[in-house]
Design an enzyme around this catalytic site. Sequence first.
Site, PDB file in Angstrom:
ATOM      1  N   ASP A  92       1.328  -1.216  -0.079  1.00 15.89           N
ATOM      2  CA  ASP A  92      -0.366   0.127  -0.254  1.00 15.89           C
ATOM      3  C   ASP A  92       0.754   1.242   0.029  1.00 15.89           C
ATOM      4  OD1 ASP A  92       0.869  -0.983   2.905  1.00 15.89           O
ATOM      5  OD2 ASP A  92      -0.835   1.299   2.920  1.00 15.89           O
ATOM      6  N   GLU A 152       0.221  -1.030   5.781  1.00 19.44           N
ATOM      7  CA  GLU A 152       1.162  -0.302   6.637  1.00 19.44           C
ATOM      8  C   GLU A 152       1.247   1.311   6.573  1.00 19.44           C
ATOM      9  OE1 GLU A 152       5.390   1.324   7.844  1.00 19.44           O
ATOM     10  OE2 GLU A 152       4.235   1.530   5.834  1.00 19.44           O
TER      11      GLU A 152
END
Length: 386
Positions: A92, A152
């Site tokens: 991400d 994350e």
Amino acid sequence: MTHAAQVRKYVQDHLTELLEDLRRLVHTETPSNRKDLLQIGLAEIEDYVTTRLGEPSARRQHEGGPRGDVLDLTWPGSPGVEGSVLSVCHYDTVWPEGTVEDWPLTQQGDELSGPGVLDMKAGIVQTVWMLLALRQLKIPHPALRLMLTGDEEIGSLASRRHIEAAARESQVTLIAEPSAGGDVKVQRKGTVTADIVVHGIESHAGLDPEKGASAIHEMARLIPSVLALADPDLATTVNVGLLAGGSGRNVVAGLASCQIDIRIQEPQEEDRVVGVLEALAPHDDRCRLEIMIDRNRPPMNPTEQTERLLGLVKRAGRDLGEVVGTQAVGGASDGNYIAALGLPVIDGLGGIGDGPHARHEHIQVSGLPRQVALMAGLVELLADGH
């Protein structure tokens, strides 16, 4: 001696292919808050890694709920080499959909810029090429377990338990987050976040001010208590990053909110700051507080395990004619979780560059062969039982 120099030459000879891989991943947009794009992106990344490395010997996919799924892939090591090395890479990014349309991957001289190129699409590509080089050069290596996580950048709430479980089952965990100018990161701050909402009573600021209880005024009284949590001697910092409230200039505010980021280096500071936040109370008893606290990441501090791994990384660096230094940074990563468990982890093995989360985000193309070779040298030493 490791074969790190041979790996560096192998990657230099195949740099055009590596850069095309990186282009593919950067142009696959994976914003943390878009589950649909994360699903598409993860499928694209899995196709990429399996095209390069072949089908894994083990595959597990963990549902992330509203966040990105966790994909856990393992490829076997060389015959006779036991154990496994875990590489944790988040796919991400902080960049919204459409960013790549006006900011595609662009190279100017040695700088390659693009959304997420440094943080951390380069780390995924480096991990793939590390294993590819070890195989092609027939360098003994343990099994590689690649864990791809999709949350994350927003706290790893869905992926944390899977990361910790995998780390417990592995010899060492590699974190291919951006390097610190070519140095590895041996110390990171932990993070505590808090959202405070004040509910007041609205009234007309001119006609009936006494009938109101201002949520904004109450928040203004609370914030100094929050800022007082900072302790420079212990490297504890506090930031009120977002403040909102009220509905009009002439309205006593009925609602106010703020978002707080607290960074800690000393583990005991977590309990202290959380205790103070939980004890906050309104000065005006007509107001009501809501306080949401997240002990998001514990601090990462050096241990004996760190020193041992650092010695191996420096040894691989010497074989490249490079000096690998260490740095402490304020940002957190998934490596914080692993270090807090007392497990061996080495962080900051990813791209050399600058500007994560900023429009000047970039990596140095010339640094890619070196970083892949460092990772490969470390893994080779682990295969030798170091």
